[in-house]
Design a protein around this motif. Structure first.
Motif, PDB file in Angstrom:
ATOM      1  N   SER A 187       0.828  -1.209   0.000  1.00 46.06           N
ATOM      2  CA  SER A 187       0.000   0.000   0.000  1.00 46.06           C
ATOM      3  C   SER A 187       0.859   1.254   0.000  1.00 46.06           C
ATOM      4  N   LEU A 188       2.014   1.205   0.680  1.00 43.27           N
ATOM      5  CA  LEU A 188       2.927   2.345   0.633  1.00 43.27           C
ATOM      6  C   LEU A 188       3.552   2.494  -0.748  1.00 43.27           C
ATOM      7  N   VAL A 189       3.900   1.365  -1.374  1.00 41.44           N
ATOM      8  CA  VAL A 189       4.454   1.423  -2.729  1.00 41.44           C
ATOM      9  C   VAL A 189       3.434   1.994  -3.701  1.00 41.44           C
ATOM     10  N   ALA A 190       2.170   1.603  -3.518  1.00 41.18           N
ATOM     11  CA  ALA A 190       1.106   2.105  -4.393  1.00 41.18           C
ATOM     12  C   ALA A 190       0.628   3.500  -4.004  1.00 41.18           C
ATOM     13  N   ARG A 191       1.184   4.049  -2.923  1.00 38.14           N
ATOM     14  CA  ARG A 191       0.805   5.378  -2.427  1.00 38.14           C
ATOM     15  C   ARG A 191      -0.699   5.444  -2.165  1.00 38.14           C
ATOM     16  N   ASP A 192      -1.138   4.451  -1.416  1.00 42.03           N
ATOM     17  CA  ASP A 192      -2.564   4.341  -1.083  1.00 42.03           C
ATOM     18  C   ASP A 192      -2.697   4.412   0.438  1.00 42.03           C
ATOM     19  N   PRO A 193      -2.802   5.619   1.013  1.00 40.14           N
ATOM     20  CA  PRO A 193      -2.856   5.736   2.478  1.00 40.14           C
ATOM     21  C   PRO A 193      -4.100   5.115   3.091  1.00 40.14           C
ATOM     22  N   GLU A 194      -5.219   5.127   2.370  1.00 37.03           N
ATOM     23  CA  GLU A 194      -6.450   4.545   2.918  1.00 37.03           C
ATOM     24  C   GLU A 194      -6.297   3.042   3.113  1.00 37.03           C
ATOM     25  N   THR A 195      -5.735   2.365   2.111  1.00 38.68           N
ATOM     26  CA  THR A 195      -5.511   0.927   2.252  1.00 38.68           C
ATOM     27  C   THR A 195      -4.477   0.640   3.333  1.00 38.68           C
ATOM     28  N   PHE A 196      -3.471   1.502   3.459  1.00 37.63           N
ATOM     29  CA  PHE A 196      -2.473   1.325   4.508  1.00 37.63           C
ATOM     30  C   PHE A 196      -3.120   1.417   5.875  1.00 37.63           C
ATOM     31  N   ARG A 197      -3.976   2.413   6.082  1.00 34.71           N
ATOM     32  CA  ARG A 197      -4.651   2.540   7.376  1.00 34.71           C
ATOM     33  C   ARG A 197      -5.573   1.363   7.636  1.00 34.71           C
ATOM     34  N   ALA A 198      -6.259   0.890   6.585  1.00 32.76           N
ATOM     35  CA  ALA A 198      -7.151  -0.255   6.754  1.00 32.76           C
ATOM     36  C   ALA A 198      -6.360  -1.511   7.112  1.00 32.76           C
ATOM     37  N   ALA A 199      -5.234  -1.736   6.432  1.00 29.18           N
ATOM     38  CA  ALA A 199      -4.403  -2.906   6.724  1.00 29.18           C
ATOM     39  C   ALA A 199      -3.783  -2.803   8.111  1.00 29.18           C
ATOM     40  N   LEU A 200      -3.375  -1.591   8.505  1.00 28.84           N
ATOM     41  CA  LEU A 200      -2.772  -1.399   9.824  1.00 28.84           C
ATOM     42  C   LEU A 200      -3.787  -1.644  10.938  1.00 28.84           C
ATOM     43  N   SER A 201      -5.015  -1.180  10.739  1.00 31.35           N
ATOM     44  CA  SER A 201      -6.046  -1.401  11.757  1.00 31.35           C
ATOM     45  C   SER A 201      -6.413  -2.872  11.877  1.00 31.35           C
ATOM     46  N   GLN A 202      -6.352  -3.612  10.771  1.00 32.57           N
ATOM     47  CA  GLN A 202      -6.684  -5.038  10.818  1.00 32.57           C
ATOM     48  C   GLN A 202      -5.577  -5.864  11.467  1.00 32.57           C
ATOM     49  N   ILE A 203      -4.323  -5.472  11.241  1.00 32.46           N
ATOM     50  CA  ILE A 203      -3.213  -6.274  11.753  1.00 32.46           C
ATOM     51  C   ILE A 203      -2.854  -5.908  13.187  1.00 32.46           C
ATOM     52  N   ALA A 204      -3.388  -4.807  13.700  1.00 35.65           N
ATOM     53  CA  ALA A 204      -2.983  -4.313  15.023  1.00 35.65           C
ATOM     54  C   ALA A 204      -3.268  -5.331  16.127  1.00 35.65           C
ATOM     55  N   LEU A 205      -4.501  -5.820  16.205  1.00 33.51           N
ATOM     56  CA  LEU A 205      -4.855  -6.726  17.304  1.00 33.51           C
ATOM     57  C   LEU A 205      -4.152  -8.081  17.205  1.00 33.51           C
ATOM     58  N   PRO A 206      -4.145  -8.754  16.051  1.00 31.52           N
ATOM     59  CA  PRO A 206      -3.407 -10.029  16.018  1.00 31.52           C
ATOM     60  C   PRO A 206      -1.917  -9.857  16.258  1.00 31.52           C
ATOM     61  N   ALA A 207      -1.333  -8.763  15.763  1.00 30.29           N
ATOM     62  CA  ALA A 207       0.091  -8.529  16.023  1.00 30.29           C
ATOM     63  C   ALA A 207       0.335  -8.247  17.492  1.00 30.29           C
ATOM     64  N   LEU A 208      -0.567  -7.504  18.125  1.00 28.66           N
ATOM     65  CA  LEU A 208      -0.436  -7.238  19.564  1.00 28.66           C
ATOM     66  C   LEU A 208      -0.575  -8.527  20.367  1.00 28.66           C
ATOM     67  N   THR A 209      -1.424  -9.433  19.910  1.00 33.31           N
ATOM     68  CA  THR A 209      -1.557 -10.738  20.566  1.00 33.31           C
ATOM     69  C   THR A 209      -0.244 -11.502  20.541  1.00 33.31           C
ATOM     70  N   LEU A 210       0.405 -11.533  19.382  1.00 36.12           N
ATOM     71  CA  LEU A 210       1.696 -12.209  19.283  1.00 36.12           C
ATOM     72  C   LEU A 210       2.765 -11.471  20.080  1.00 36.12           C
ATOM     73  N   ALA A 211       2.689 -10.141  20.122  1.00 31.99           N
ATOM     74  CA  ALA A 211       3.679  -9.363  20.865  1.00 31.99           C
ATOM     75  C   ALA A 211       3.599  -9.661  22.355  1.00 31.99           C
ATOM     76  N   ILE A 212       2.389  -9.742  22.891  1.00 34.54           N
ATOM     77  CA  ILE A 212       2.222 -10.061  24.311  1.00 34.54           C
ATOM     78  C   ILE A 212       2.767 -11.448  24.607  1.00 34.54           C
TER      79      ILE A 212
END
Length: 337
Positions: A187-212
């Motif tokens: 999404s950063l390569v495609a310069r698509d900030p909306e998709t980047f924010r959507a992907a970041l919001s989706q990955i936040a909780l599962p990534a935080l689960t693995l981080a804990i």
């Protein structure tokens, strides 16, 4: 260093061969009949026998193993009966999702655990040190699937801050052109900030689960390694020479304490690859973990064998990267090599 890499690669060949043999044998002793599962409950014994013959499951195990290894040498991992696609294509499609989730979770964990471990060692007995112990205890005690469900309940159901845990993107976002398979990077390569924010919001909780899940070993090892180094003679000499506390801790102590931490990071990464299986099911993440679980339920041999072999190769590559990183951190390793 090149000699060290070649020596490590030589030792990995028997490990890979062992993984291939053990995986093949274990899949053959799984409960359930693959032919009966895909034939359906109304299938006749003759239809089940025809499917078993078509899949080659009526052959003796040595014949099946030779066929499997012959195809493996050609780069053919077989075909998934569940998806109807080659296993290599399925893994290539799903592996970036698992890798992105694992790496993002590990980065979050490192961003928290390394400073926390260093501060806990420098300020031993303070509230930061007690916080470090609490974090380590909580990370070890909480099962990863329970942590994921708890985060979903709090941040999605109660607070409404997180999107629905239904994959890598919500229904209103479109996937960017595939470059790396990592949605955040693509999404950063495609310069698509909306998709980047959507992907970041989706990955936040599962990534935080693995981080804990991975906070505990990294924090404890960082703290223990820093405590050992801070009591060394060269650190006392650096302090007696009048160097600042930041220089002593950052330049001398932390770098020498990194070798055990790097080893722990390698172990934690391998643990996260296994924990991905549960996290992906909780968050409906389309990675290789959920792919392997679905194949396991269906007694689909080829995807299971492909998944285990891929994880083994990743683990070998990770250990090789750790050996190279040793040489970067400690020049003595390069001299010994």
């Amino acid at each position: 260093m090149l000699g060290l890499i070649i020596a490590r690669l030589k030792t990995t060949i028997p490990s890979i061969l062992g993984v291939i043999i053990v995986t093949f044998l274990l899949t053959r002793v799984l409960p359930g009949d693959t032919a009966a599962y895909f034939a359906g409950p109304a299938a006749t014994p003759q239809a089940i026998a025809e499917i078993r013959s078509k899949l080659g499951l009526d052959q003796p195990l040595p014949v099946q193993f030779v066929s499997y290894v012959t195809a493996l040498v050609k780069g053919d991992l077989g075909q998934s009966l569940t998806t109807g696609q080659p296993v290599t294509a399925d893994l290539a499609q799903r592996l970036p999702a698992s890798a992105e989730l694992t790496l993002f979770g590990l980065l979050i964990s490192m961003a928290i655990a390394l400073p926390l471990g260093v501060l806990a060692a420098v300020r031993q007995g303070s509230w930061i040190d007690h916080l470090c112990r609490i974090v380590a205890t909580a990370g070890v005690s909480l099962p990863v699937f329970f942590t994921g469900l708890l985060l979903v309940y709090v941040f999605y159901f109660i607070l409404g801050w997180a999107p629905a845990p239904l994959g890598r993107l919500d229904a209103f976002a479109s996937e960017p052109p595939r470059v790396t398979g990592f949605l955040l990077i693509d999404s950063l390569v495609a310069r698509d900030p909306e998709t980047f924010r959507a992907a970041l919001s989706q990955i936040a909780l599962p990534a935080l689960t693995l981080a804990i899940f991975s906070l505990a070993p990294i924090t404890r090892m960082t703290r223990a390694s820093m405590l050992a180094v801070l009591g060394a003679d060269f650190v006392r000499t650096a302090r007696a020479s009048g160097l600042s506390t930041r220089a002593v801790i950052g330049t001398y102590a932390f770098r020498n304490a990194m070798l055990p931490v790097v080893t722990t990071l390698g172990m934690v990464f391998s643990f996260l690859l296994g924990a991905n299986v549960l996290v992906e099911k909780v968050f409906a993440w389309p990675g290789v973990g959920s792919y392997a679980v679905e194949a396991l339920i269906a007694s689909d041999y080829a995807p299971i064998q492909g998944f285990v072999l891929t994880m083994a190769i990743l683990y070998v590559a990770l250990n090789l990267a750790i050996d190279i990183l040793y040489g970067v951190i400690d020049p003595r390793v390069r001299l010994e090599a």
